[in-house]
Scaffold this motif. Structure first.
Motif, PDB file in Angstrom:
ATOM      1  N   ALA A 253       2.413   6.395  -9.196  1.00  0.00           N
ATOM      2  CA  ALA A 253       1.771   7.185  -8.147  1.00  0.00           C
ATOM      3  C   ALA A 253       2.158   6.707  -6.757  1.00  0.00           C
ATOM      4  CB  ALA A 253       0.259   7.129  -8.310  1.00  0.00           C
ATOM      5  N   GLY A 254       2.303   5.397  -6.594  1.00  0.00           N
ATOM      6  CA  GLY A 254       2.513   4.859  -5.259  1.00  0.00           C
ATOM      7  C   GLY A 254       1.212   4.797  -4.486  1.00  0.00           C
ATOM      8  N   PRO A 255       1.230   4.198  -3.302  1.00  0.00           N
ATOM      9  CA  PRO A 255      -0.002   4.066  -2.511  1.00  0.00           C
ATOM     10  C   PRO A 255      -0.438   5.388  -1.896  1.00  0.00           C
ATOM     11  CG  PRO A 255       1.878   3.229  -1.283  1.00  0.00           C
ATOM     12  CD  PRO A 255       2.386   3.555  -2.656  1.00  0.00           C
ATOM     13  N   ASN A 256      -1.667   5.428  -1.437  1.00  0.00           N
ATOM     14  CA  ASN A 256      -2.191   6.584  -0.710  1.00  0.00           C
ATOM     15  C   ASN A 256      -2.209   6.269   0.777  1.00  0.00           C
ATOM     16  OD1 ASN A 256      -4.498   6.904  -3.392  1.00  0.00           O
ATOM     17  ND2 ASN A 256      -2.773   8.234  -3.022  1.00  0.00           N
ATOM     18  N   ALA A 257      -1.446   7.038   1.540  1.00  0.00           N
ATOM     19  CA  ALA A 257      -1.369   6.848   2.991  1.00  0.00           C
ATOM     20  C   ALA A 257      -0.738   8.077   3.604  1.00  0.00           C
ATOM     21  CB  ALA A 257      -0.533   5.610   3.336  1.00  0.00           C
ATOM     22  N   PRO A 258      -1.065   8.398   4.867  1.00  0.00           N
ATOM     23  CA  PRO A 258      -0.397   9.522   5.522  1.00  0.00           C
ATOM     24  C   PRO A 258       1.088   9.232   5.714  1.00  0.00           C
ATOM     25  CG  PRO A 258      -1.798   8.338   7.080  1.00  0.00           C
ATOM     26  CD  PRO A 258      -2.084   7.778   5.731  1.00  0.00           C
ATOM     27  N   THR A 259       1.859  10.285   5.804  1.00  0.00           N
ATOM     28  CA  THR A 259       3.316  10.159   5.849  1.00  0.00           C
ATOM     29  C   THR A 259       3.774   9.210   6.947  1.00  0.00           C
ATOM     30  OG1 THR A 259       3.563  12.393   4.953  1.00  0.00           O
ATOM     31  CG2 THR A 259       5.468  11.456   6.110  1.00  0.00           C
ATOM     32  N   TRP A 260       3.176   9.310   8.127  1.00  0.00           N
ATOM     33  CA  TRP A 260       3.632   8.503   9.259  1.00  0.00           C
ATOM     34  C   TRP A 260       3.264   7.032   9.147  1.00  0.00           C
ATOM     35  CZ3 TRP A 260       0.058  12.341   9.248  1.00  0.00           C
ATOM     36  CH2 TRP A 260      -1.270  12.009   9.531  1.00  0.00           C
ATOM     37  N   GLU A 261       2.440   6.700   8.149  1.00  0.00           N
ATOM     38  CA  GLU A 261       2.084   5.298   7.912  1.00  0.00           C
ATOM     39  C   GLU A 261       2.616   4.796   6.567  1.00  0.00           C
ATOM     40  OE1 GLU A 261      -2.135   5.055   8.177  1.00  0.00           O
ATOM     41  OE2 GLU A 261      -2.213   5.597  10.304  1.00  0.00           O
ATOM     42  N   TYR A 262       3.342   5.643   5.845  1.00  0.00           N
ATOM     43  CA  TYR A 262       3.738   5.306   4.482  1.00  0.00           C
ATOM     44  C   TYR A 262       4.770   4.182   4.487  1.00  0.00           C
ATOM     45  CZ  TYR A 262       3.836   6.392  -0.488  1.00  0.00           C
ATOM     46  OH  TYR A 262       3.683   6.336  -1.849  1.00  0.00           O
ATOM     47  N   ASP A 263       4.530   3.198   3.646  1.00  0.00           N
ATOM     48  CA  ASP A 263       5.425   2.039   3.567  1.00  0.00           C
ATOM     49  C   ASP A 263       6.816   2.454   3.088  1.00  0.00           C
ATOM     50  OD1 ASP A 263       5.615  -1.069   3.429  1.00  0.00           O
ATOM     51  OD2 ASP A 263       6.432  -0.358   1.522  1.00  0.00           O
ATOM     52  N   LEU A 264       7.843   1.999   3.782  1.00  0.00           N
ATOM     53  CA  LEU A 264       9.208   2.424   3.458  1.00  0.00           C
ATOM     54  C   LEU A 264       9.643   1.945   2.080  1.00  0.00           C
ATOM     55  CD1 LEU A 264      10.964   1.811   6.903  1.00  0.00           C
ATOM     56  CD2 LEU A 264      10.202   3.992   5.938  1.00  0.00           C
ATOM     57  N   ASP A 265       9.310   0.707   1.749  1.00  0.00           N
ATOM     58  CA  ASP A 265       9.699   0.193   0.435  1.00  0.00           C
ATOM     59  C   ASP A 265       8.954   0.923  -0.682  1.00  0.00           C
ATOM     60  OD1 ASP A 265      11.506  -1.628   1.445  1.00  0.00           O
ATOM     61  OD2 ASP A 265      10.042  -3.251   1.565  1.00  0.00           O
ATOM     62  N   ALA A 266       7.684   1.276  -0.440  1.00  0.00           N
ATOM     63  CA  ALA A 266       6.927   2.023  -1.442  1.00  0.00           C
ATOM     64  C   ALA A 266       7.544   3.399  -1.659  1.00  0.00           C
ATOM     65  CB  ALA A 266       5.470   2.156  -1.003  1.00  0.00           C
ATOM     66  N   TRP A 267       7.979   4.050  -0.575  1.00  0.00           N
ATOM     67  CA  TRP A 267       8.655   5.352  -0.703  1.00  0.00           C
ATOM     68  C   TRP A 267       9.872   5.238  -1.606  1.00  0.00           C
ATOM     69  CZ3 TRP A 267       8.132  10.419   1.073  1.00  0.00           C
ATOM     70  CH2 TRP A 267       9.270  11.227   0.946  1.00  0.00           C
ATOM     71  N   ARG A 268      10.687   4.229  -1.352  1.00  0.00           N
ATOM     72  CA  ARG A 268      11.924   4.054  -2.126  1.00  0.00           C
ATOM     73  C   ARG A 268      11.613   3.770  -3.599  1.00  0.00           C
ATOM     74  NH1 ARG A 268      13.058   0.797   2.633  1.00  0.00           N
ATOM     75  NH2 ARG A 268      14.346   2.008   4.082  1.00  0.00           N
ATOM     76  N   GLN A 269      10.574   2.998  -3.849  1.00  0.00           N
ATOM     77  CA  GLN A 269      10.222   2.664  -5.239  1.00  0.00           C
ATOM     78  C   GLN A 269       9.751   3.900  -5.999  1.00  0.00           C
ATOM     79  OE1 GLN A 269       6.656   0.332  -5.977  1.00  0.00           O
ATOM     80  NE2 GLN A 269       7.663  -0.746  -7.664  1.00  0.00           N
ATOM     81  N   VAL A 270       8.893   4.711  -5.366  1.00  0.00           N
ATOM     82  CA  VAL A 270       8.410   5.927  -6.020  1.00  0.00           C
ATOM     83  C   VAL A 270       9.569   6.861  -6.326  1.00  0.00           C
ATOM     84  CG1 VAL A 270       6.997   7.994  -5.721  1.00  0.00           C
ATOM     85  CG2 VAL A 270       6.086   5.769  -5.043  1.00  0.00           C
TER      86      VAL A 270
END
Length: 249
Positions: free
Chosen positions: A94-111
Motif C-alpha cells: 500500500a505504501g504510506p498515506n500522505a498528500p502528493t506534495w508531501e509523499y516520500d520519494l523513496d516510498a513512491w519508488r518502492q510502491v
C-alpha cells in the motif's frame, strides 16, 4: 459451495502467494487440480504455506522488483512443473498515506517497483513460455484505487492505474495466442496490507463501499480463478470489478 474450475494438468504461479488473497487463490487453484508455485519474498512464510497446502504447492523465493530474481523463479518453476499456464500477479504494497506534495520519494519508488514493475517483470518473463505453449491466462490484481484514485495514496493509485493499462496493452498483444490477460479491481480486503494504512484511511475506504463492508479474500479469489480458467476464453484486456458497488464501470 464454491464453483470449481478444471485446472487438471495446469501449472500456476501466484505472486504474493504466501498469505491473503494470494493464498486464497492458490487454494482454489489446487482444488481444481492445478499445481501452484507460490512466489513470495518471504521465503519462510511461503514454505510454511506450501506445506499446509500439500504436495501440489511449491514455494519459490523471489523479489519481483529484480528481473533476474523473476527469471530464476520462472526457471525453478519450469524445472518442477515443465509449464506455466496461469500467472496471477498479486504481490503488492500500500505504501504510506500522505498528500502528493508531501509523499516520500523513496516510498513512491518502492510502491511503483513492487506494484507495477513487479507485474511487468513477471509478464515479460512468463509470456514467452505461454506463447510457446499456445495457451495461458494472466490475471493482474489491481485495485479500485486504480480506477478512481484514493486521496493520500498517490503512489498506490498510480501504480494500480498503470497495472490496468498494462493489462489492456498486453491483452491485445497476446490475444492471438489463446492467452487471456485480465485484471480485477477489488475494494479493500482485511489483509496484512491494512497494517500499512492509517485508521482514518481505512475508515475512508469503508465509507466508499455501498455494500457497507470490506471484501473477503475468498470473494476476490473466486473472480480471479474464473479469469484464470479456460472458461474465460474470449474476454481479454478487460477489468473485472469487485468493489462492492463503489465503481459500476
Amino acid at each position: 459451495m464454491a464453483n470449481t474450475y478444471d485446472f487438471a494438468d495446469r501449472a500456476a504461479v501466484v505472486t504474493g502467494g504466501a498469505r491473503g488473497i494470494g493464498r486464497a487463490v492458490a487454494e482454489r487453484l489446487i482444488e481444481g487440480g492445478a499445481r501452484v508455485a507460490l512466489w513470495d519474498r518471504d521465503a519462510a512464510k511461503a514454505e510454511e504455506t506450501a506445506r499446509e497446502l500439500g504436495p501440489a504447492a511449491m514455494a519459490v523465493a523471489v523479489d519481483v522488483t529484480d528481473y533476474g530474481s523473476v527469471e530464476r523463479a520462472r526457471d525453478a518453476t519450469l524445472d518442477q512443473f515443465s509449464r506455466i499456464d496461469v500467472l496471477v500477479n498479486n504481490a503488492g504494497i500500500a505504501g504510506p498515506n500522505a498528500p502528493t506534495w508531501e509523499y516520500d520519494l523513496d516510498a513512491w519508488r518502492q510502491v511503483m517497483a513492487i506494484n507495477l514493475d513487479g507485474p511487468f517483470h513477471c509478464c515479460r518473463a512468463v509470456a514467452p513460455v505461454m506463447i510457446g505453449q499456445g495457451y495461458g491466462r494472466i490475471v493482474n490484481v489491481a485495485s479500485i484505487a486504480g480506477k478512481e484514485g484514493n486521496p493520500n495514496a498517490p503512489a498506490y493509485s498510480a501504480s494500480k492505474a498503470g497495472l490496468i493499462a498494462l493489462t489492456k496493452s498486453l491483452g491485445k498483444e497476446l490475444a492471438a495466442h489463446d492467452i487471456a490477460v485480465n485484471a480485477v479491481t477489488p475494494a479493500a480486503a482485511k489483509t496484512e496490507i491494512f497494517s500499512q494504512m492509517t485508521e482514518e484511511f481505512i475508515g475512508y475506504m469503508l465509507s466508499k463501499i455501498p455494500r457497507g463492508r470490506f471484501v473477503e479474500v475468498e470473494e476476490v479469489a473466486s473472480l480471479i480463478v474464473f479469469a484464470a480458467s479456460k472458461e474465460c476464453s474470449f474476454t481479454t484486456g478487460s477489468v473485472f470489478d469487485v468493489s462492492g458497488g463503489r465503481a459500476t464501470y
